[in-house]
Write a protein that holds these residues in place. Sequence first.
Motif, PDB file in Angstrom:
ATOM      1  N   TRP A 185     -94.544-148.008  -3.116  1.00 39.24           N
ATOM      2  CA  TRP A 185     -93.867-146.787  -3.537  1.00 39.24           C
ATOM      3  C   TRP A 185     -92.391-147.086  -3.770  1.00 39.24           C
ATOM      4  O   TRP A 185     -91.714-147.653  -2.900  1.00 39.24           O
ATOM      5  CB  TRP A 185     -93.972-145.713  -2.455  1.00 39.24           C
ATOM      6  CG  TRP A 185     -95.326-145.121  -2.252  1.00 39.24           C
ATOM      7  CD1 TRP A 185     -96.537-145.712  -2.481  1.00 39.24           C
ATOM      8  CD2 TRP A 185     -95.607-143.828  -1.719  1.00 39.24           C
ATOM      9  NE1 TRP A 185     -97.556-144.877  -2.120  1.00 39.24           N
ATOM     10  CE2 TRP A 185     -97.015-143.700  -1.656  1.00 39.24           C
ATOM     11  CE3 TRP A 185     -94.825-142.773  -1.288  1.00 39.24           C
ATOM     12  CZ2 TRP A 185     -97.644-142.552  -1.179  1.00 39.24           C
ATOM     13  CZ3 TRP A 185     -95.440-141.614  -0.799  1.00 39.24           C
ATOM     14  CH2 TRP A 185     -96.830-141.515  -0.762  1.00 39.24           C
ATOM     15  N   ARG A 205     -95.452-144.704   5.726  1.00 39.75           N
ATOM     16  CA  ARG A 205     -96.225-143.470   5.872  1.00 39.75           C
ATOM     17  C   ARG A 205     -95.962-142.497   4.734  1.00 39.75           C
ATOM     18  O   ARG A 205     -96.518-141.397   4.724  1.00 39.75           O
ATOM     19  CB  ARG A 205     -95.895-142.806   7.216  1.00 39.75           C
ATOM     20  CG  ARG A 205     -96.239-143.670   8.426  1.00 39.75           C
ATOM     21  CD  ARG A 205     -95.901-142.955   9.730  1.00 39.75           C
ATOM     22  NE  ARG A 205     -96.160-143.796  10.890  1.00 39.75           N
ATOM     23  CZ  ARG A 205     -95.969-143.430  12.152  1.00 39.75           C
ATOM     24  NH1 ARG A 205     -95.494-142.204  12.403  1.00 39.75           N
ATOM     25  NH2 ARG A 205     -96.225-144.251  13.148  1.00 39.75           N
ATOM     26  N   GLY A 206     -95.116-142.898   3.803  1.00 37.25           N
ATOM     27  CA  GLY A 206     -94.830-142.055   2.649  1.00 37.25           C
ATOM     28  C   GLY A 206     -93.787-140.998   2.889  1.00 37.25           C
ATOM     29  O   GLY A 206     -93.610-140.102   2.061  1.00 37.25           O
ATOM     30  N   ARG A 207     -93.051-141.105   3.996  1.00 36.70           N
ATOM     31  CA  ARG A 207     -91.952-140.172   4.249  1.00 36.70           C
ATOM     32  C   ARG A 207     -90.708-140.668   3.527  1.00 36.70           C
ATOM     33  O   ARG A 207     -90.318-141.832   3.670  1.00 36.70           O
ATOM     34  CB  ARG A 207     -91.686-140.041   5.744  1.00 36.70           C
ATOM     35  CG  ARG A 207     -92.836-139.364   6.490  1.00 36.70           C
ATOM     36  CD  ARG A 207     -92.656-139.432   7.982  1.00 36.70           C
ATOM     37  NE  ARG A 207     -93.753-138.780   8.679  1.00 36.70           N
ATOM     38  CZ  ARG A 207     -94.038-138.952   9.969  1.00 36.70           C
ATOM     39  NH1 ARG A 207     -93.282-139.761  10.693  1.00 36.70           N
ATOM     40  NH2 ARG A 207     -95.058-138.323  10.517  1.00 36.70           N
ATOM     41  N   TRP A 265     -88.941-135.634   2.375  1.00 35.35           N
ATOM     42  CA  TRP A 265     -90.147-135.240   1.654  1.00 35.35           C
ATOM     43  C   TRP A 265     -91.350-135.823   2.383  1.00 35.35           C
ATOM     44  O   TRP A 265     -91.387-137.007   2.704  1.00 35.35           O
ATOM     45  CB  TRP A 265     -90.138-135.778   0.233  1.00 35.35           C
ATOM     46  CG  TRP A 265     -89.165-135.136  -0.701  1.00 35.35           C
ATOM     47  CD1 TRP A 265     -89.392-134.076  -1.523  1.00 35.35           C
ATOM     48  CD2 TRP A 265     -87.802-135.529  -0.944  1.00 35.35           C
ATOM     49  NE1 TRP A 265     -88.264-133.783  -2.257  1.00 35.35           N
ATOM     50  CE2 TRP A 265     -87.276-134.654  -1.926  1.00 35.35           C
ATOM     51  CE3 TRP A 265     -86.975-136.534  -0.435  1.00 35.35           C
ATOM     52  CZ2 TRP A 265     -85.970-134.759  -2.396  1.00 35.35           C
ATOM     53  CZ3 TRP A 265     -85.687-136.639  -0.891  1.00 35.35           C
ATOM     54  CH2 TRP A 265     -85.187-135.762  -1.861  1.00 35.35           C
ATOM     55  N   GLU A 266     -92.326-134.979   2.661  1.00 32.65           N
ATOM     56  CA  GLU A 266     -93.547-135.409   3.339  1.00 32.65           C
ATOM     57  C   GLU A 266     -94.725-134.618   2.782  1.00 32.65           C
ATOM     58  O   GLU A 266     -94.668-133.391   2.684  1.00 32.65           O
ATOM     59  CB  GLU A 266     -93.425-135.193   4.844  1.00 32.65           C
ATOM     60  CG  GLU A 266     -94.553-135.775   5.648  1.00 32.65           C
ATOM     61  CD  GLU A 266     -94.308-135.686   7.143  1.00 32.65           C
ATOM     62  OE1 GLU A 266     -95.101-136.260   7.898  1.00 32.65           O
ATOM     63  OE2 GLU A 266     -93.318-135.037   7.556  1.00 32.65           O
ATOM     64  N   ASP A 267     -95.758-135.355   2.371  1.00 32.11           N
ATOM     65  CA  ASP A 267     -96.945-134.721   1.778  1.00 32.11           C
ATOM     66  C   ASP A 267     -96.572-133.827   0.603  1.00 32.11           C
ATOM     67  O   ASP A 267     -97.128-132.741   0.409  1.00 32.11           O
ATOM     68  CB  ASP A 267     -97.697-133.905   2.833  1.00 32.11           C
ATOM     69  CG  ASP A 267     -98.222-134.772   3.966  1.00 32.11           C
ATOM     70  OD1 ASP A 267     -98.579-135.940   3.698  1.00 32.11           O
ATOM     71  OD2 ASP A 267     -98.257-134.301   5.111  1.00 32.11           O
ATOM     72  N   GLY A 268     -95.578-134.295  -0.166  1.00 39.53           N
ATOM     73  CA  GLY A 268     -95.192-133.577  -1.377  1.00 39.53           C
ATOM     74  C   GLY A 268     -94.263-132.401  -1.150  1.00 39.53           C
ATOM     75  O   GLY A 268     -93.896-131.723  -2.116  1.00 39.53           O
ATOM     76  N   ARG A 269     -93.870-132.154   0.086  1.00 38.33           N
ATOM     77  CA  ARG A 269     -92.998-131.011   0.383  1.00 38.33           C
ATOM     78  C   ARG A 269     -91.643-131.482   0.889  1.00 38.33           C
ATOM     79  O   ARG A 269     -91.544-132.461   1.631  1.00 38.33           O
ATOM     80  CB  ARG A 269     -93.645-130.100   1.420  1.00 38.33           C
ATOM     81  CG  ARG A 269     -94.928-129.433   0.925  1.00 38.33           C
ATOM     82  CD  ARG A 269     -95.433-128.439   1.946  1.00 38.33           C
ATOM     83  NE  ARG A 269     -96.612-127.723   1.464  1.00 38.33           N
ATOM     84  CZ  ARG A 269     -97.222-126.747   2.130  1.00 38.33           C
ATOM     85  NH1 ARG A 269     -96.735-126.352   3.319  1.00 38.33           N
ATOM     86  NH2 ARG A 269     -98.283-126.161   1.627  1.00 38.33           N
TER      87      ARG A 269
END
Length: 337
Positions: free
Chosen positions: A130, A174-176, A193-197
């Motif tokens: 990412w 973790r994508g954060r 941003w986490e889980d798109g939010r």
Amino acid sequence: MDGVGPPGDRGTGQDSWQLTDLELLPGGRHGWALGVNDDGAVVGKSETADGARHAVLWRDGRITDLGTLGGSNSVACDVNRHGVVVGTSETAGGARHAFIWRDGQMVDLGGPGSLGGTLVCATAINDRGWVVGSGMTAKGRVHAFVWWAGEIIDLGTLVPGVDQSSHAFDVNDRGRIVGDATVDTMNTVPVMWEDGRIHQLTDLTGQSIAISSRGQAVICANPECFIWSPDDLTTISPDEGPMVFRAQGIDRPDRGSRFVQVEGIGGEGRVVGWNARLAFIWHRGEFEWLPGLSTGQAQAMAISDQGRFVAGTSASAPDGLAPHPVVWTKRHDGRAT
């Protein structure tokens, strides 16, 4: 190369860290190390013989010129454990575009995408590939983005409106993603941003510039820096700073010497940065002062996730304040690992 650090035993990194002055491109005099991975690969930029600055990668102390996207200058900002590098480069037309470098090739990410404009800079990459950074929308506003496998996602803003902006500075596995976003047309707040939010981390005006693999975020809100976790906000304060500066013979008022600039965080919560002219590692309230080159002046810019390597810059005589790229390697039993 041996380094110079603050005298005394407590809080000194001279005995625990080996300092290496990194190679520059042929003809170059100055360089900057900005990112490092757990294998000790370092990225940043080096001057060339003609005064340009090129993105570079150091492996085992040897330098590789990553080139540019056709322009004069480029900079590498981050490298993941697979050796994939991201950064920003000038194009032949003078624009700034984000890039990804892998398998010996620099690829332009900056063309028009879902933002409607161009991706200007790539600031970080995680081990999943990412890439995060900032780009221009069709209406000329700056928005944070994430790129993965050719897909670009506009991360949007905290406050709705065409005049709002956002930046992404770091991403963990973790994508954060952390960065900042405007709350009006001028002031920014730290966000994640986490889980798109997107959500705001604190009410402080500032930005979140780094995030660890465990989810701790670094927040800088002038004139202080903090470590954020879901349950706590810890101030990073150099209480011993004035003593160290007097010992170094640096003429700096106490108020100035207490200022810290934090740049990165490792998986165990070790934070790196600089206190006016000295590089440090901060962990659980304790400062460890890192040695510099011949002048002792240094800035720590990044730490590997496992905490074995720190990348940054240090001034070396006869250049005075001019930066050289360096890497600090953690010693165990008197030997660098």
